[in-house]
Scaffold this motif. Structure first.
Motif, PDB file in Angstrom:
ATOM      1  N   THR A 125       4.424   4.484  -9.751  1.00  0.00           N
ATOM      2  CA  THR A 125       4.501   3.699 -10.981  1.00  0.00           C
ATOM      3  C   THR A 125       5.718   2.795 -10.986  1.00  0.00           C
ATOM      4  OG1 THR A 125       3.378   5.434 -12.220  1.00  0.00           O
ATOM      5  CG2 THR A 125       4.603   3.808 -13.493  1.00  0.00           C
ATOM      6  N   GLN A 126       6.822   3.286 -10.478  1.00  0.00           N
ATOM      7  CA  GLN A 126       8.096   2.599 -10.674  1.00  0.00           C
ATOM      8  C   GLN A 126       8.471   1.623  -9.563  1.00  0.00           C
ATOM      9  OE1 GLN A 126       9.780   2.965 -13.496  1.00  0.00           O
ATOM     10  NE2 GLN A 126       8.348   4.492 -14.268  1.00  0.00           N
ATOM     11  N   ASP A 127       8.042   1.853  -8.354  1.00  0.00           N
ATOM     12  CA  ASP A 127       8.669   1.185  -7.215  1.00  0.00           C
ATOM     13  C   ASP A 127       7.995  -0.096  -6.726  1.00  0.00           C
ATOM     14  OD1 ASP A 127      10.609   3.131  -7.194  1.00  0.00           O
ATOM     15  OD2 ASP A 127       9.536   4.409  -5.777  1.00  0.00           O
ATOM     16  N   LEU A 128       6.728  -0.311  -7.066  1.00  0.00           N
ATOM     17  CA  LEU A 128       6.075  -1.532  -6.618  1.00  0.00           C
ATOM     18  C   LEU A 128       6.512  -2.713  -7.486  1.00  0.00           C
ATOM     19  CD1 LEU A 128       3.970  -2.743  -4.660  1.00  0.00           C
ATOM     20  CD2 LEU A 128       2.284  -2.461  -6.485  1.00  0.00           C
ATOM     21  N   ASP A 129       6.984  -3.765  -6.853  1.00  0.00           N
ATOM     22  CA  ASP A 129       7.454  -4.956  -7.564  1.00  0.00           C
ATOM     23  C   ASP A 129       6.565  -6.136  -7.181  1.00  0.00           C
ATOM     24  OD1 ASP A 129       8.775  -7.001  -8.810  1.00  0.00           O
ATOM     25  OD2 ASP A 129      10.500  -6.997  -7.454  1.00  0.00           O
ATOM     26  N   PRO A 130       5.547  -6.449  -7.995  1.00  0.00           N
ATOM     27  CA  PRO A 130       4.634  -7.548  -7.644  1.00  0.00           C
ATOM     28  C   PRO A 130       5.319  -8.908  -7.539  1.00  0.00           C
ATOM     29  CG  PRO A 130       3.648  -6.145  -9.317  1.00  0.00           C
ATOM     30  CD  PRO A 130       5.082  -5.726  -9.184  1.00  0.00           C
TER      31      PRO A 130
ATOM     32  N   LYS B 157       0.822  -1.211   0.000  1.00  0.00           N
ATOM     33  CA  LYS B 157       0.000   0.000   0.000  1.00  0.00           C
ATOM     34  C   LYS B 157       0.853   1.257   0.000  1.00  0.00           C
ATOM     35  CE  LYS B 157      -3.630   0.260   2.628  1.00  0.00           C
ATOM     36  NZ  LYS B 157      -4.535   0.149   3.804  1.00  0.00           N
ATOM     37  N   ALA B 158       2.034   1.179   0.621  1.00  0.00           N
ATOM     38  CA  ALA B 158       2.923   2.339   0.649  1.00  0.00           C
ATOM     39  C   ALA B 158       3.435   2.694  -0.744  1.00  0.00           C
ATOM     40  CB  ALA B 158       4.105   2.060   1.580  1.00  0.00           C
ATOM     41  N   LEU B 159       3.421   1.713  -1.658  1.00  0.00           N
ATOM     42  CA  LEU B 159       3.955   1.936  -3.001  1.00  0.00           C
ATOM     43  C   LEU B 159       2.867   1.905  -4.077  1.00  0.00           C
ATOM     44  CD1 LEU B 159       7.029  -0.490  -2.720  1.00  0.00           C
ATOM     45  CD2 LEU B 159       7.070   2.004  -2.502  1.00  0.00           C
TER      46      LEU B 159
ATOM     47  N   GLN C 248      -1.815  -2.407 -11.327  1.00  0.00           N
ATOM     48  CA  GLN C 248      -1.236  -1.375 -10.456  1.00  0.00           C
ATOM     49  C   GLN C 248      -0.633  -0.238 -11.278  1.00  0.00           C
ATOM     50  OE1 GLN C 248       2.336  -0.686  -9.833  1.00  0.00           O
ATOM     51  NE2 GLN C 248       1.698   1.009  -8.490  1.00  0.00           N
ATOM     52  N   THR C 249      -0.017  -0.563 -12.415  1.00  0.00           N
ATOM     53  CA  THR C 249       0.552   0.480 -13.277  1.00  0.00           C
ATOM     54  C   THR C 249      -0.556   1.354 -13.862  1.00  0.00           C
ATOM     55  OG1 THR C 249       2.401  -0.991 -13.832  1.00  0.00           O
ATOM     56  CG2 THR C 249       2.070   0.913 -15.248  1.00  0.00           C
ATOM     57  N   VAL C 250      -1.657   0.730 -14.279  1.00  0.00           N
ATOM     58  CA  VAL C 250      -2.809   1.488 -14.762  1.00  0.00           C
ATOM     59  C   VAL C 250      -3.364   2.369 -13.645  1.00  0.00           C
ATOM     60  CG1 VAL C 250      -5.251   1.240 -15.404  1.00  0.00           C
ATOM     61  CG2 VAL C 250      -3.503  -0.072 -16.610  1.00  0.00           C
ATOM     62  N   PHE C 251      -3.488   1.807 -12.464  1.00  0.00           N
ATOM     63  CA  PHE C 251      -4.018   2.533 -11.308  1.00  0.00           C
ATOM     64  C   PHE C 251      -3.158   3.770 -11.012  1.00  0.00           C
ATOM     65  CE2 PHE C 251      -3.982   3.203  -6.682  1.00  0.00           C
ATOM     66  CZ  PHE C 251      -5.327   3.371  -6.423  1.00  0.00           C
ATOM     67  N   ALA C 252      -1.828   3.583 -10.971  1.00  0.00           N
ATOM     68  CA  ALA C 252      -0.934   4.696 -10.644  1.00  0.00           C
ATOM     69  C   ALA C 252      -0.911   5.746 -11.748  1.00  0.00           C
ATOM     70  CB  ALA C 252       0.477   4.163 -10.394  1.00  0.00           C
TER      71      ALA C 252
END
Length: 324
Positions: free
Chosen positions: A92-97, A86-88, A156-160
């Motif tokens: 766009t760049q930092d969340l790594d699923p 949730k913090a990320l 998540q990329t679409v969301f961000a």
């Protein structure tokens, strides 16, 4: 699909209802005719793929004709993983699923839908959202790349990007929900091979669609999932609104077909040139982009965004692509 047969590489694979494959030799004359019909196909690779992949294609057909989707229970929460995600989530760049468990990815996807702040009049409940996410996870195959992790990564990329570009603010509540739904469903039941390969392999799923084989299948399954009795997203919609929402989701998913990439690139370049001319005082302002078109472009960008991520993250996705 019982008793279906597929030919390739001097062999014919018989696939029974349980997905068992048996191999018989093709007579020389028939093999020669088959080669003429399939000019340009690597028969050795094709025969190998057909020995390995038929169960996936069979499941695509069986599931498509199954109205009731059997869902597991909603997974337990891992508070540490959830808070880290949730913090990320808005970045766009930092969340790594790839660094999250499948259960944690379900919770992150749920948090994204909750963050859309959908109004109560849409009648989209917590149970509806959770069952939808579980259904998507159940319908994704265990491919190295096209799997549930990729689905959440694109979503998540679409969301961000949708929040950072202001697109989410321009969309109606149903538009926001439709965009995230399209992202979740854009690769439903992907078998791990390309559309041209399925076409040349002459599998039954390729015969059902005239073109954009995989994308049409993804779009069709998306609507079937959303209308499943255990999910029933459309219960609060009028007939007209249902058809509008279905068309929006389908067109957004179909836009991810790479065969259309050049057309979208040209439209964007033409629009950019008109904007440049207007700013330089040599032309009139172009009409604003249609939000539906913006949704399509956003999903296309998110779908191929891995190289734009941080190098370690991009590297992990690159390995998954080459493995697949």
């Amino acid at each position: 699909m019982n008793g279906s047969a597929h030919a390739g590489g001097g062999q014919i694979q018989q696939v029974d209802g349980a997905g068992t494959v048996t191999v018989e030799a093709i007579p020389a004359k028939e093999e020669e005719q088959g080669s003429q019909r399939s000019t340009g196909v690597n028969h050795k690779a094709l025969a190998k793929w057909k020995m390995l992949q038929p169960p996936k294609v069979i499941q695509m057909h069986r599931r498509k004709h199954t109205r009731k989707i059997v869902l597991p229970t909603w997974p337990k929460i891992n508070a540490e993983e959830l808070e880290r995600g949730k913090a990320l989530m808005f970045s766009t760049q930092d969340l790594d699923p790839t660094s999250f468990s499948s259960d944690a990815l379900c919770h992150l996807a749920y948090e994204m839908f909750i963050a859309l702040e959908l109004p109560p009049e849409l009648f989209i409940t917590v149970t509806t959202i959770r069952n939808f996410i579980l259904a998507v996870r159940e319908l994704m195959f265990d491919n190295p790349y096209h799997n549930f992790t990729h689905v959440v990564d694109v979503t998540q990329t679409v969301f961000a990007l949708g929040h950072q570009t202001g697109l989410m603010a321009k969309l109606t509540p149903w538009g926001r929900f439709g965009l995230l739904t399209s992202a979740m469903c854009h690769d439903l039941e992907h078998p791990g091979v390309t559309t041209p390969f399925l076409d040349k392999a002459d599998v039954d799923v390729a015969a059902e669609y005239k073109d954009t084989i995989m994308e049409q299948h993804h779009a069709l399954r998306a609507i079937e999932v959303l209308t499943d009795p255990g999910i029933a997203v459309f219960d609060g919609l009028s007939t007209a609104d249902f058809y509008a929402f279905r068309a929006s989701v389908s067109s957004t998913i179909l836009a991810t077909d790479f065969a259309r990439h050049a057309s979208y690139t040209k439209w964007l370049k033409d629009h950019a040139e008109l904007l440049k001319a207007h700013r330089e005082g040599t032309g009139e302002a172009p009409p604003p982009l249609d939000p539906k078109f913006e949704c399509q472009v956003l999903l296309k960008c998110a779908d191929i965004s891995n190289p734009a991520k941080r190098l370690p993250v991009a590297g992990r996705w690159a390995l998954r692509v080459t493995d697949e």
